[in-house]
Scaffold this active site. Structure first.
Site, short mmCIF file in Angstrom:
data_model
loop_
_atom_site.label_atom_id
_atom_site.label_comp_id
_atom_site.label_asym_id
_atom_site.label_seq_id
_atom_site.Cartn_x
_atom_site.Cartn_y
_atom_site.Cartn_z
N PHE A 149 1.25 -1.07 -0.31
CA PHE A 149 0.24 -0.16 -0.14
C PHE A 149 0.70 1.21 -0.22
CE2 PHE A 149 0.79 -0.22 5.08
CZ PHE A 149 0.92 1.02 5.37
N LYS A 173 -0.75 -7.66 -8.25
CA LYS A 173 -1.81 -7.73 -7.38
C LYS A 173 -1.44 -6.37 -6.73
CE LYS A 173 -2.62 -8.19 -3.98
NZ LYS A 173 -3.40 -7.57 -3.05
N GLU A 176 -5.39 -3.51 -1.72
CA GLU A 176 -6.99 -3.64 -1.30
C GLU A 176 -6.68 -2.34 -0.74
OE1 GLU A 176 -5.76 -6.47 1.73
OE2 GLU A 176 -4.58 -6.13 -0.19
N ARG A 177 -5.65 -1.81 0.51
CA ARG A 177 -6.25 -0.65 0.88
C ARG A 177 -5.60 0.48 -0.74
NH1 ARG A 177 -2.03 -1.41 5.55
NH2 ARG A 177 -2.77 -4.01 6.06
N SER A 226 6.08 -7.07 3.67
CA SER A 226 6.01 -7.50 5.34
C SER A 226 6.95 -8.46 5.51
CB SER A 226 5.24 -7.61 6.54
OG SER A 226 4.88 -8.39 6.67
N CYS A 281 9.24 1.83 3.69
CA CYS A 281 10.79 0.65 4.08
C CYS A 281 12.29 1.30 4.03
CB CYS A 281 10.31 -0.82 3.07
SG CYS A 281 11.17 -0.42 1.81
N GLU A 383 9.29 -3.17 13.22
CA GLU A 383 9.22 -1.92 12.27
C GLU A 383 8.24 -1.18 12.51
OE1 GLU A 383 9.41 -1.77 7.92
OE2 GLU A 383 8.81 -3.19 8.16
#
Length: 498
Positions: A149, A173, A176-177, A226, A281, A383
């Site tokens: 996201f 893909k 979805e957020r 993640s 990240c 994190e």
């Protein structure tokens, strides 16, 4: 209410989806749209479209494929503000930050316009008696990208650009957020001249991810997310015979030497620690001043900057930091801040009670600053992915060097110093994949490559740059000998070049 669908075979569609997920405005906490979640039939339709389109696209010469990317770059520039506004509305990052998201992806689309050169093979004349040999790079077939996201434009462009320029079809893909920007990217690609079916976007959650990892027609998968999910994606895709690269989480340190310019170091920590509300990240989440005097100076420099930081919605162009992506993300960050206090760290700046008039329902967390953090605390080990900066004091340079080197993650690291010898030594010895010297967020330019070490990356090839062309292609080597060079009679020994 607006419904965001998939992009399959050149058109946006909800397909056979029967499940939908809410898409929030992070600044208000209100539902602004819903996104269709793919069924197996939707994924199969995307794969069928890609399978039908890929052979002709692979047969298109590389220069003509590159021309599509020249057009694409022009369209991305033309629609930059539109994309940034759409991105900000679903992600929450500021407008200028959203433009940077698009621009850093666009740079990779620019880079792959040079694909004809990057895809050249090699030729050896006279490799043996009457024998010539050459190699060629051919597309893997159908590739897939599973993106997070936090960069809904940049990371999809990092993946789809080299994959498609190399002659593959691609299935994206996205998260979805914030699903709207990836669909718009696909629409613009068609407008640029990409044949329908070469790029498909399939929305969905874990079921869709698993469908991609297990689908026999998909040859290669790229993932960013993640570390636990990166491990899962890498293991599952590899077990299903796919080429895979999976990039995970990070715990990025910034070493501040006593000779550093403290004002510049503080500015760097502000941008890298609190930019995008820490949802990067490559965000610096750990400041490592060398010596107590350096620590006191950097905290003194940070305090007024944090107090002056303008937190607000993306619609306010003066905002410097926006909200987090979801209520769950906000809850997790606040829980980790609470844990840091419980475990004995000093909370110098407490952003937990931040509230913005008119946006009380938004997912805002104010900037937080911890001092006296130790390596056994949860705020150091995890994190956080929020606007939380931890100061870990190091007694000397060697101790500072050891912190990022021994950390399980190895994405990015920085050192701020005026000493060239220290910088050179640090860059050579630190056990981290991307290093900045007086650069807080050392994301390489498009013609190098992006990739961390240790638990931040799984797979042996990085994203974009020349590594990407290797990842999205396979090498075929051809050995030729014509009749005039062939001896009479069968040869039963293993062939050599004597």
């Amino acid at each position: 209410m607006r419904t965001i669908g998939h992009f399959i075979d050149g058109v946006e569609t909800t397909g056979s989806s029967t499940e939908f997920q809410d898409v929030f405005n992070p600044a208000t906490g209100e539902v602004q749209a819903r996104v269709a979640l793919a069924t197996k039939a939707d994924l199969d339709a995307a794969v069928a479209s890609a399978s039908a389109a890929q052979p002709a696209w692979a047969a298109t010469n590389p220069q003509r494929r590159a021309r599509v990317f020249f057009n694409y770059v022009a369209l991305l520039n033309q629609h930059m503000d539109e994309l940034a506004e759409l991105l900000s509305a679903e992600h929450g990052k500021t407008f200028d930050d959203a433009k940077g998201d698009v621009l850093r992806g666009l740079e990779v689309a620019e880079f792959v316009a040079g694909a004809p050169h990057l895809l050249k093979g090699a030729y050896t004349e006279g490799a043996g008696p009457g024998i010539d040999m050459y190699s060629m790079r051919q597309p893997v077939g159908i590739g897939a990208g599973i993106t997070p996201f936090n960069f809904p434009a940049m990371i999809p462009l990092w993946m789809l650009s080299p994959a498609i320029a190399a002659g593959n079809a691609f299935i994206l893909k996205p998260s979805e957020r914030d699903p709207s920007v990836p669909v718009r990217l696909a629409q613009l690609a068609i407008e640029a001249g990409l044949p329908k079916g070469v790029l498909n976007v399939v929305q969905g959650g874990k079921a869709t991810v698993d469908g991609i990892l297990e689908h026999e027609a998909i040859a290669a998968v790229s993932f960013v997310g993640s570390t636990p999910i990166a491990r899962y994606v890498y293991a599952t895709a590899a077990a299903n015979g796919k080429r895979v690269q999976a990039f995970g989480g990070a715990k990025n340190h910034m070493i501040i030497m006593p000779d550093a310019d403290m004002e510049k170091a503080a500015d760097a920590l502000m941008g890298s620690g609190y930019g995008a509300a820490g949802e990067r990240c490559m965000a610096v989440s750990v400041a490592v001043p060398v010596g107590d005097a350096t620590a006191d100076k950097i905290i003194a420099a940070l305090r007024p900057r944090i107090d002056a930081l303008k937190v607000g919605p993306a619609t306010d162009r003066a905002s410097e930091m926006g909200p987090l992506i979801t209520a769950a993300a906000k809850s997790r960050v606040l829980g980790l801040v609470d844990k840091g206090v419980e475990q004995g760290a000093t909370l110098v700046v407490d952003g937990r009670d931040f509230s913005l008039q008119g946006y009380e329902g938004g997912f805002f967390v104010g900037p937080c600053l911890f001092d006296h953090v130790t390596t056994d605390m949860d705020i150091y080990k995890e994190e956080i992915f929020g606007p939380v900066l931890s100061v870990v004091r190091a007694k000397n340079y060697e101790e500072a060097l050891e912190l990022p080197s021994k950390n399980p993650y190895g994405n990015g690291v920085a050192i701020f110093t005026r000493d060239g010898d220290a910088a050179r030594d640090f860059a050579a010895r630190v056990n981290v994949g991307m290093v900045g010297v007086n650069v807080p967020v050392p994301v390489p330019v498009a013609y190098h490559s992006f990739g961390g070490w240790k638990a931040s990356s799984f797979g042996d090839l990085n994203q974009y740059g020349t590594d990407s062309m290797q990842f999205w292609t396979k090498v075929k080597t051809v050995t030729t000998r014509w009749p005039s060079g062939i001896k009479d009679g069968a040869e039963f020994q293993f062939p050599t070049m004597k």
